[in-house]
Design a protein around this motif. Structure first.
Motif, PDB file in Angstrom:
ATOM      1  N   TRP A  48      -3.558  53.078   8.062  1.00 25.25           N
ATOM      2  CA  TRP A  48      -2.888  51.802   8.443  1.00 25.25           C
ATOM      3  C   TRP A  48      -3.687  50.709   7.904  1.00 25.25           C
ATOM      4  O   TRP A  48      -4.682  50.787   7.638  1.00 25.25           O
ATOM      5  N   LEU A  50      -3.987  46.130   8.112  1.00 22.33           N
ATOM      6  CA  LEU A  50      -3.677  44.686   8.741  1.00 22.33           C
ATOM      7  C   LEU A  50      -3.398  43.990   7.625  1.00 22.33           C
ATOM      8  O   LEU A  50      -3.904  43.696   6.559  1.00 22.33           O
ATOM      9  N   ILE A  65      -7.559  49.957   7.392  1.00 22.54           N
ATOM     10  CA  ILE A  65      -8.339  50.120   8.587  1.00 22.54           C
ATOM     11  C   ILE A  65      -9.357  51.340   8.339  1.00 22.54           C
ATOM     12  O   ILE A  65      -8.460  52.536   8.457  1.00 22.54           O
ATOM     13  N   ILE A  94      -9.512  48.371  17.555  1.00 19.97           N
ATOM     14  CA  ILE A  94      -8.396  49.201  17.550  1.00 19.97           C
ATOM     15  C   ILE A  94      -9.019  50.556  17.411  1.00 19.97           C
ATOM     16  O   ILE A  94     -10.052  50.784  16.690  1.00 19.97           O
ATOM     17  N   LEU A 101      -2.225  55.121  17.733  1.00 24.55           N
ATOM     18  CA  LEU A 101      -3.024  54.003  17.487  1.00 24.55           C
ATOM     19  C   LEU A 101      -2.878  53.010  18.498  1.00 24.55           C
ATOM     20  O   LEU A 101      -1.925  52.847  19.076  1.00 24.55           O
ATOM     21  N   ILE A 124      -0.031  50.630  19.681  1.00 22.20           N
ATOM     22  CA  ILE A 124       0.360  49.687  18.527  1.00 22.20           C
ATOM     23  C   ILE A 124       1.066  50.352  17.452  1.00 22.20           C
ATOM     24  O   ILE A 124       0.588  51.566  17.303  1.00 22.20           O
ATOM     25  N   HIS A 126       3.748  50.360  13.641  1.00 16.44           N
ATOM     26  CA  HIS A 126       4.159  49.747  12.370  1.00 16.44           C
ATOM     27  C   HIS A 126       4.961  48.336  12.774  1.00 16.44           C
ATOM     28  O   HIS A 126       5.966  48.430  13.599  1.00 16.44           O
ATOM     29  N   ARG A 138      -0.363  41.576  11.156  1.00 18.24           N
ATOM     30  CA  ARG A 138       0.651  42.443  11.475  1.00 18.24           C
ATOM     31  C   ARG A 138       0.056  43.797  11.118  1.00 18.24           C
ATOM     32  O   ARG A 138      -0.379  44.034  10.261  1.00 18.24           O
ATOM     33  N   ILE A 139       0.414  44.735  11.847  1.00 21.40           N
ATOM     34  CA  ILE A 139       0.040  46.197  11.773  1.00 21.40           C
ATOM     35  C   ILE A 139       1.126  46.708  10.716  1.00 21.40           C
ATOM     36  O   ILE A 139       2.405  46.879  11.070  1.00 21.40           O
TER      37      ILE A 139
END
Length: 406
Positions: A48, A50, A65, A94, A101, A124, A126, A138-139
Motif C-alpha cells: 500500500w 500514500l 507504507i 493506519i 487495512l 480503508i 484503494h 489517497r490510499i
C-alpha cells in the motif's frame, strides 16, 4: 490514546468537514478501481502507498507504507511527520486487522476524515481519501511487488518534500523544535508603584534547539517563512504556563501573542487550555496596540477572555499612534506604554511629561491599569511614579532571567 501534551488548535469548518488551504491543494483525482479478484490483498508488507499532490497540483508524490501500524502526526519520530498547527502530535494510525487495512483517529484535536467524513476507526482501501489537518492523501494499491531499497528512497524523498512544502530549505530544525517542545522561557519582573514590589512577570520565549537561534525574533522570522508563527507563539505560551504554575513568586503572568493569531481561529481556545493547566495563576494576554484599529473585534475578544478569567493588555501603546478613541471603545485591563514615552522622560521638556500624565489619566478614567515599559534609570522610574503609572517594567527593575531564578 490522547496525547496530554497536544497543543494543536486549528479547527474544522462549521460544516464539520476540513477546508482546503492555499498551501495544501486538494487532489481529488479519479484513480482506476480494482479489477475483480484484486480485492482482499493482504495489508501486510508494503503493498500500500500514500499519494499526494504538491503545490499547484503538478507534482505527484508517493510514499510506501512499509510497516504497520503506520503512525501519522506532528511529533518527530513517527512514520509520517506533518508539520502543521492543524495536526496533533499523534494524530492517526493506519493498521491491519484480519488482513484488512484500517485507519483510526488517536483522539486528535481536529479529527481524522475519510472521504470527507469524520471517522474514529474505519476500513480503508484503494482510492479512499484521508484528510488529516490540512493534508490530503489517497490510499493506493501497489502495482508491483515491493522493493525495500526503492521504498526507503521513496520514503525519504516523500518526507523531505513534505517538510520543504511547509518549511523552506534550512528550517527543518523548526519542525523538530515544535515537535519536541524545544523552547524555554525567561521572565522579566513588573513592579507596582509606589512600593515597587514585584507583582507580575512577562514571559519571554526562547529557543532551545541546538541548531537554531535562541532569540525569539529570529525564530519568528523562520516561522514566518513557513506560516508557523501561531504554532510557535502558542508553544511559547504553553511552556511559560507549564513552568510557572508551580512557582508562587511569579504572580500575574503576561503572555505574548503574534499578530497573525488575531487573523486565525483558535486563539481563545488555546488560552482556555492554558487556564485549565493553571487555574490559580492570573493570566494576561498581550496584543499589539495596532489591533486597536479593530475595536469591535477587541471588545468581543475581551469578553471571550473574561469568560475564561484571562485579562487583556495592549502592548507598545503609542508606538504607532495613540488611538484614544478606539481605546475608549474597547478598553483593556492593562495598557503598556511604549518605551519611547519613557526613555529620557526626566530630561525632556515639561510639555512631554504633561502629555504623558494626561494619557495616563485618560486610561485611569477608563479603569485601565497602566504599565511603563522600558524603565532603565532611577530618574525615569521617579517620573513614571509621579505621573501616575500603576506598574513599571524595565532593566531598572530587573532583566529577564530563567524561570528557575524567580
Amino acid at each position: 490514546m490522547a496525547d496530554p501534551d497536544d497543543t494543536s488548535t486549528g479547527e474544522p469548518t462549521a460544516t464539520g468537514e476540513p477546508s482546503d488551504s492555499d498551501e495544501v491543494r486538494s487532489f481529488l483525482r479519479l484513480l482506476p478501481k480494482l479489477e475483480p479478484g484484486e480485492e482482499g490483498v493482504s495489508a501486510g508488507g508494503t503493498r500500500w502507498m500514500l499519494e499526494s499532490v504538491g503545490t499547484g497540483g503538478k507534482e505527484i508524490r508517493r510514499m510506501p507504507i512499509p510497516t504497520l501500524p503506520f503512525r501519522i502526526g506532528r511529533r518527530p519520530g513517527l512514520e509520517l511527520v506533518l508539520p502543521s498547527d492543524l495536526v496533533s502530535k499523534a494524530h492517526a494510525e493506519i493498521y491491519e486487522l484480519d488482513g484488512a487495512l484500517r485507519i483510526r483517529d488517536l483522539d486528535s484535536h481536529n479529527g481524522t476524515f475519510l472521504n470527507h467524513k469524520p471517522v474514529t476507526d474505519a476500513p480503508i482501501g484503494h482510492g479512499d481519501i484521508v484528510h488529516i489537518g490540512d493534508f490530503e492523501f489517497r490510499i493506493i494499491l501497489r502495482a508491483t511487488e515491493p522493493d525495500p531499497q526503492q521504498d526507503a528512497s521513496a520514503t525519504a524523498t516523500f518526507a523531505s518534500s513534505m517538510l520543504s512544502h511547509f518549511f523552506p530549505e534550512g528550517t527543518k530544525e523548526l519542525v523538530e523544535l515544535i515537535g519536541n517542545d524545544a523552547v524555554t522561557v525567561a521572565l522579566q519582573p513588573i513592579v507596582r508603584f509606589p512600593a515597587r514590589t514585584v507583582v507580575a512577570h512577562e514571559a519571554l520565549g526562547r529557543g532551545a534547539h541546538p541548531n537554531l537561534p535562541g532569540d525569539p525574533m529570529e525564530l519568528f522570522r523562520i516561522a514566518e517563512s513557513a506560516g508557523a508563527e501561531a504554532t510557535l507563539a502558542r508553544l511559547f505560551r504553553r511552556k511559560a504556563v507549564e513552568l510557572a504554575r508551580e512557582r508562587p513568586n511569579v504572580g500575574t503572568l503576561f503572555l505574548n501573542t503574534h499578530p497573525v493569531e488575531l487573523q486565525q481561529p483558535g486563539l481563545v481556545e488555546s488560552l482556555e487550555e492554558l487556564r485549565g493547566l493553571a487555574p490559580r495563576i492570573d493570566l494576561i494576554l498581550e496584543i499589539h496596540e495596532s489591533a486597536l484599529a479593530q475595536p469591535a473585534f477587541l471588545a468581543t475578544l475581551r469578553e471571550q477572555l473574561s469568560e475564561i478569567n484571562v485579562g487583556l493588555a495592549y502592548d507598545d501603546f503609542g508606538s504607532g499612534q495613540a488611538r484614544l478613541l478606539e481605546l475608549a471603545e474597547a478598553p483593556p485591563h492593562y495598557l503598556k506604554f511604549d518605551r519611547r514615552f519613557i526613555t529620557g522622560i526626566d530630561q525632556g521638556p515639561p510639555s512631554r511629561r504633561r502629555l504623558l500624565s494626561s494619557l495616563v489619566a485618560a486610561a485611569r478614567e477608563l479603569l485601565v491599569k497602566t504599565v511603563a515599559e522600558g524603565v532603565e534609570t532611577a530618574a525615569e522610574a521617579e517620573i513614571c511614579e509621579r505621573v501616575g503609572f500603576t506598574l513599571g517594567q524595565g532593566f531598572h527593575f530587573g532583566r529577564p532571567v530563567p524561570i528557575d531564578q524567580v
